[in-house]
Enzyme design. Structure first.
Site, PDB file in Angstrom:
ATOM      1  N   THR A  75       0.846  -1.192   0.000  1.00 22.59           N
ATOM      2  CA  THR A  75       0.000   0.000   0.000  1.00 22.59           C
ATOM      3  C   THR A  75       0.881   1.243   0.000  1.00 22.59           C
ATOM      4  OG1 THR A  75      -1.856  -1.059   1.145  1.00 22.59           O
ATOM      5  CG2 THR A  75      -1.739   1.334   1.255  1.00 22.59           C
ATOM      6  N   PHE A  96       1.140   5.088   0.875  1.00 22.23           N
ATOM      7  CA  PHE A  96       0.543   6.067   1.769  1.00 22.23           C
ATOM      8  C   PHE A  96       1.107   7.456   1.467  1.00 22.23           C
ATOM      9  CE2 PHE A  96       0.229   2.065   3.984  1.00 22.23           C
ATOM     10  CZ  PHE A  96      -0.988   2.109   4.654  1.00 22.23           C
TER      11      PHE A  96
END
Length: 259
Positions: A130, A132
């Site tokens: 992921t 961020f």
């Protein structure tokens, strides 16, 4: 009211792709991207102490976490319950004392809320990364040097034939490499804030044709400033979200409680 210097927002996942609702958040708030990091996400199935996998009939977590663990949860045959984030899901399981409810969250969340890890790495794909964004009220003014920079912008095109081609051409003319361009898939968007970034910007209206773009260059470079000035000829709205150095991939020594 609690005030913080910076916030962290997930924006893209290697399994489910871009998080479009978070693009809307970038427009709805006057925040600047000042950094980013890519983290490997390891989801765990958590339960109350002494509970076994066979006792779990429902699982709660953030929609993205549930989606990333779809195959495992389907095999378990559990009911899925939406939570605001993975940390809140773990907290709810701990506070309610429901033995038949589990949570998809991190190993750190298990430690914080006194839960047991019933299964580790339950995501469908091992290489679950992921990206961020790190957000701040104040922008970082980048230097004009040899370090690799990335600038992120959001824009809304004017109507007309070939307008997307013309918009992209301004970056080619400036020898600026585009690394990501993503069209918001929905026709209607949340409230946008007019920050005076360009004449004719839009406030409080639902718009179509919104694009998110990353490119390899710093806002401090004259070629970028010229390209963005030229871009305004073909757009109804442009916002520079920020310039950062390229994100570094990190393994979960820095573990995210909520993803």
């Amino acid at each position: 009211m609690l005030l913080v210097d910076q916030a962290v927002l997930p924006i893209e996942n290697s399994i489910v792709g871009s998080l479009y609702s978070h693009y809307d958040l970038l427009l709805s708030h006057k925040l600047n991207i000042v950094g980013e990091v890519k983290l490997q996400i390891n989801h765990c199935l958590l339960g109350l102490p002494g509970v076994t996998m066979e006792e779990i009939v429902s699982v709660t977590s953030h929609p993205q976490a549930l989606a990333q663990c779809d195959m495992t949860l389907s095999k378990l045959g559990v009911v899925r319950i939406i939570a605001d984030n993975t940390a809140i899901a773990a907290q709810k399981v701990a506070s309610t004392g429901l033995r038949d409810t589990g949570a998809v969250a991190s190993a750190r969340a298990a430690k914080i809320y006194g839960l047991e890890i019933l299964a580790e790495k339950i995501q469908d794909v091992d290489n679950n990364i992921t990206r961020f964004l790190i957000l701040s009220r104040e922008p970082i003014i980048p230097g004009f040097d040899d370090r690799p920079y990335k600038t992120s912008i959001i824009f809304i095109l004017k109507e007309g034939p070939g307008v997307l081609f013309k918009a992209l051409a301004v970056f080619a003319l400036g020898n600026i490499n585009l690394t990501k361009i993503d069209r918001h898939p929905h026709n209607r968007h949340h409230l946008m804030v007019d920050d005076g970034s360009n004449e004719g910007s839009i406030n409080g209206r639902y718009m179509e044709g919104m694009f998110y773009m990353d490119f390899e260059a710093s806002m401090a470079e004259p070629r970028v400033q010229q390209a963005l000035l030229h871009l305004q000829e073909f757009t109804r709205f442009v916002r520079v979200l920020g310039t950062t150095q390229w994100a570094q991939y990190r393994r979960p020594s820095l573990e995210v409680i909520s993803s």
